[in-house]
Design an enzyme around this catalytic site. Structure first.
Site, mmCIF file in Angstrom:
data_model
loop_
_atom_site.group_PDB
_atom_site.id
_atom_site.type_symbol
_atom_site.label_atom_id
_atom_site.label_comp_id
_atom_site.label_asym_id
_atom_site.label_seq_id
_atom_site.Cartn_x
_atom_site.Cartn_y
_atom_site.Cartn_z
ATOM 1 N N THR A 12 0.861 -1.190 0.000
ATOM 2 C CA THR A 12 0.000 0.000 0.000
ATOM 3 C C THR A 12 0.896 1.239 0.000
ATOM 4 O O THR A 12 1.980 1.242 0.586
ATOM 5 C CB THR A 12 -0.945 0.018 1.212
ATOM 6 O OG1 THR A 12 -0.188 0.129 2.417
ATOM 7 C CG2 THR A 12 -1.826 -1.233 1.260
ATOM 8 N N GLY A 13 0.429 2.279 -0.665
ATOM 9 C CA GLY A 13 1.277 3.471 -0.798
ATOM 10 C C GLY A 13 2.503 3.154 -1.631
ATOM 11 O O GLY A 13 3.610 3.538 -1.290
ATOM 12 N N GLY A 14 2.280 2.450 -2.746
ATOM 13 C CA GLY A 14 3.410 2.002 -3.571
ATOM 14 C C GLY A 14 3.768 2.949 -4.701
ATOM 15 O O GLY A 14 4.582 2.612 -5.549
ATOM 16 N N SER A 16 5.057 6.094 -4.309
ATOM 17 C CA SER A 16 5.945 7.192 -3.894
ATOM 18 C C SER A 16 6.908 6.682 -2.823
ATOM 19 O O SER A 16 6.626 5.695 -2.131
ATOM 20 C CB SER A 16 5.079 8.326 -3.320
ATOM 21 O OG SER A 16 5.879 9.362 -2.792
ATOM 22 N N GLY A 17 8.028 7.368 -2.692
ATOM 23 C CA GLY A 17 8.921 7.195 -1.550
ATOM 24 C C GLY A 17 9.320 5.753 -1.234
ATOM 25 O O GLY A 17 9.765 4.997 -2.110
ATOM 26 N N GLY A 19 7.518 3.144 -0.372
ATOM 27 C CA GLY A 19 6.694 2.114 -1.020
ATOM 28 C C GLY A 19 7.126 1.877 -2.454
ATOM 29 O O GLY A 19 7.222 0.724 -2.901
ATOM 30 N N SER A 137 7.769 3.902 12.815
ATOM 31 C CA SER A 137 8.649 5.069 12.680
ATOM 32 C C SER A 137 9.450 5.184 13.966
ATOM 33 O O SER A 137 8.980 4.769 15.030
ATOM 34 C CB SER A 137 7.803 6.340 12.487
ATOM 35 O OG SER A 137 8.595 7.497 12.665
ATOM 36 N N TYR A 150 0.993 12.121 14.786
ATOM 37 C CA TYR A 150 1.628 11.128 13.912
ATOM 38 C C TYR A 150 2.374 10.082 14.748
ATOM 39 O O TYR A 150 2.248 8.872 14.525
ATOM 40 C CB TYR A 150 2.596 11.842 12.972
ATOM 41 C CG TYR A 150 3.468 10.935 12.139
ATOM 42 C CD1 TYR A 150 3.001 10.399 10.939
ATOM 43 C CD2 TYR A 150 4.765 10.609 12.545
ATOM 44 C CE1 TYR A 150 3.808 9.565 10.172
ATOM 45 C CE2 TYR A 150 5.573 9.782 11.782
ATOM 46 C CZ TYR A 150 5.088 9.265 10.590
ATOM 47 O OH TYR A 150 5.890 8.440 9.836
HETATM 48 N N1 LIG Z 1 10.160 9.266 5.037
HETATM 49 C C1 LIG Z 1 10.368 9.190 6.313
HETATM 50 O O1 LIG Z 1 11.215 9.898 6.868
HETATM 51 C C2 LIG Z 1 9.582 8.214 7.161
HETATM 52 C C3 LIG Z 1 10.038 7.956 8.457
HETATM 53 C C4 LIG Z 1 9.336 7.062 9.249
HETATM 54 C C5 LIG Z 1 8.208 6.448 8.754
HETATM 55 N N2 LIG Z 1 7.783 6.721 7.487
HETATM 56 C C6 LIG Z 1 6.585 6.029 7.029
HETATM 57 O O2 LIG Z 1 6.853 5.384 5.808
HETATM 58 C C7 LIG Z 1 5.655 5.263 5.035
HETATM 59 C C8 LIG Z 1 5.911 5.800 3.643
HETATM 60 O O3 LIG Z 1 6.196 7.187 3.734
HETATM 61 P P1 LIG Z 1 7.074 7.974 2.667
HETATM 62 O O4 LIG Z 1 8.034 8.785 3.416
HETATM 63 O O5 LIG Z 1 7.530 7.082 1.577
HETATM 64 O O6 LIG Z 1 5.956 9.024 2.159
HETATM 65 P P2 LIG Z 1 5.367 9.408 0.734
HETATM 66 O O7 LIG Z 1 6.447 9.590 -0.249
HETATM 67 O O8 LIG Z 1 4.434 10.538 1.007
HETATM 68 O O9 LIG Z 1 4.513 8.112 0.370
HETATM 69 C C9 LIG Z 1 3.334 7.822 1.063
HETATM 70 C C10 LIG Z 1 2.536 6.824 0.264
HETATM 71 O O10 LIG Z 1 1.328 6.512 0.967
HETATM 72 C C11 LIG Z 1 0.232 6.703 0.073
HETATM 73 N N3 LIG Z 1 -0.941 7.065 0.847
HETATM 74 C C12 LIG Z 1 -1.081 8.086 1.723
HETATM 75 N N4 LIG Z 1 -2.318 8.095 2.230
HETATM 76 C C13 LIG Z 1 -2.974 7.051 1.659
HETATM 77 C C14 LIG Z 1 -4.284 6.538 1.760
HETATM 78 N N5 LIG Z 1 -5.206 7.096 2.550
HETATM 79 N N6 LIG Z 1 -4.603 5.445 1.039
HETATM 80 C C15 LIG Z 1 -3.696 4.863 0.228
HETATM 81 N N7 LIG Z 1 -2.451 5.311 0.077
HETATM 82 C C16 LIG Z 1 -2.099 6.391 0.783
HETATM 83 C C17 LIG Z 1 0.683 7.787 -0.899
HETATM 84 O O11 LIG Z 1 0.004 7.734 -2.123
HETATM 85 P P3 LIG Z 1 -1.247 8.711 -2.449
HETATM 86 O O12 LIG Z 1 -0.891 10.073 -1.928
HETATM 87 O O13 LIG Z 1 -1.395 8.651 -3.933
HETATM 88 O O14 LIG Z 1 -2.405 8.131 -1.741
HETATM 89 C C18 LIG Z 1 2.135 7.370 -1.101
HETATM 90 O O15 LIG Z 1 2.226 6.322 -2.027
HETATM 91 C C19 LIG Z 1 4.575 6.029 5.819
HETATM 92 O O16 LIG Z 1 3.834 5.111 6.599
HETATM 93 C C20 LIG Z 1 5.389 6.928 6.720
HETATM 94 O O17 LIG Z 1 4.696 7.276 7.893
HETATM 95 C C21 LIG Z 1 8.443 7.590 6.679
#
Ligand SMILES: NC(=O)c1ccc[n+]([C@@H]2O[C@H](COP(=O)([O-])OP(=O)(O)OC[C@H]3O[C@@H](n4cnc5c(N)ncnc54)[C@H](OP(=O)(O)O)[C@@H]3O)[C@@H](O)[C@H]2O)c1
Length: 248
Positions: A12-14, A16-17, A19, A137, A150
């Site tokens: 899920t969330g595949g 961007s970033g 995923g 996280s 968060y």
């Molecule tokens: N980057 C960091 O520093 C960090 C650190 C700790 C944890 N995380 C965790 O890692 C995960 C990925 O984050 P990321 O940093 O890669 O962020 P990101 O680039 O914003 O990617 C987030 C992904 O989640 C999807 N998403 C968000 N809300 C959604 C919803 N309601 N239904 C389905 N898809 C949804 C987005 O796609 P759409 O917007 O198209 O829905 C996107 O694919 C998250 O759980 C985040 O909390 C990230």
């Protein structure tokens, strides 16, 4: 031969970033994958970037109908799930005193409710040997200014894995948490005011023992370990990919 040859994975969330990096890695390791996200355009871009082996299903993880449609598509196309990476998540900065109800509801709906029902609705398609990876996280176990809502969702995720490891006893399905630290993704950069992204990233990097923030591919490598049979004796665990941030 890839480490996920013959496996079916849902991320899920595949689009961007973390995923997206994981989707690319899983396909490179031989998996057939399904990705989700709310934005169709980003999904289309991701499919193009990942290449053959991926199916995109648009949907919101906090909408149960969308999850049902996702898993019905997986069932019809592949018949089962070996790996579930519940990665979709979001957050925004607000200090105590400035937290509004709408952003509280959104953050808990996506990160907590979305993760719970993603897993629950995937379970009928999973069997012994299956691996569920929840996304935590470092903020789930440390205090972070202006990030309490968060962080509380990620603390909830940590307990989901502990409790679900018990609920899944006897099934042969494992559930673990992958907790990234600050990782360079659109999601992390989106926390900054426009034009202040570099300052935000530098601020995070200065607090990390390895002296830099992470790359999404480094988190994907840990996801691969948790997805593969290399982690066959792990369940209920939390694995950090955080440059040491929450370990010192
Ligand atoms: N980057 C960091 O520093 C960090 C650190 C700790 C944890 N995380 C965790 O890692 C995960 C990925 O984050 P990321 O940093 O890669 O962020 P990101 O680039 O914003 O990617 C987030 C992904 O989640 C999807 N998403 C968000 N809300 C959604 C919803 N309601 N239904 C389905 N898809 C949804 C987005 O796609 P759409 O917007 O198209 O829905 C996107 O694919 C998250 O759980 C985040 O909390 C990230």
């Amino acid at each position: 031969m890839g480490r996920l040859e013959g496996k079916v994975a849902v991320i899920t969330g595949g689009n961007s970033g973390i995923g997206l990096a994981t989707a690319k890695r899983f396909v490179a390791e031989g998996a057939e994958i399904f990705i989700t996200g709310r934005r169709q355009e980003e999904l289309d871009r991701a499919v193009e970037a990942i290449g053959p082996g991926v199916t995109a299903v648009q949907g919101d993880v906090s909408h149960l109908d969308d999850l049902e449609r996702l898993f019905e598509t997986v069932r019809a196309k592949s018949g089962r799930i070996d790996i579930l990476f519940a990665n979709a998540g979001l957050g925004n900065l607000a200090s105590l005193g400035a937290i509004d109800e709408a952003s509280f509801d959104l953050t808990f709906d996506v990160n907590v409710k979305g993760t719970l029902f993603t897993v629950q609705k995937a379970l009928p398609l999973m069997q012994a040997g299956g691996s569920i990876i929840l996304t935590g996280s470092t903020t789930g176990s440390t205090g972070t200014p202006a990030f309490s809502v968060y962080s509380a969702t990620k603390a909830a995720i940590r307990n989901f894995a502990r409790s679900w490891a018990l609920d899944l006893k006897g099934t042969g399905i494992r559930v673990n948490v992958l907790s990234p630290g600050a990782t360079e993704t659109p999601g992390l950069k989106g926390l900054a005011n426009v034009g202040e992204e570099d300052a935000l990233l530098e601020g995070f990097a200065s607090q990390i023992p390895l002296g830099r923030i992470g790359h999404p591919e480094e988190t994907a490598a840990v996801a691969l370990f948790l997805a593969s049979d290399e982690s066959s004796f792990m369940t209920g665990s939390e694995v950090f990919a955080d440059g040491g941030a929450a370990q010192v």
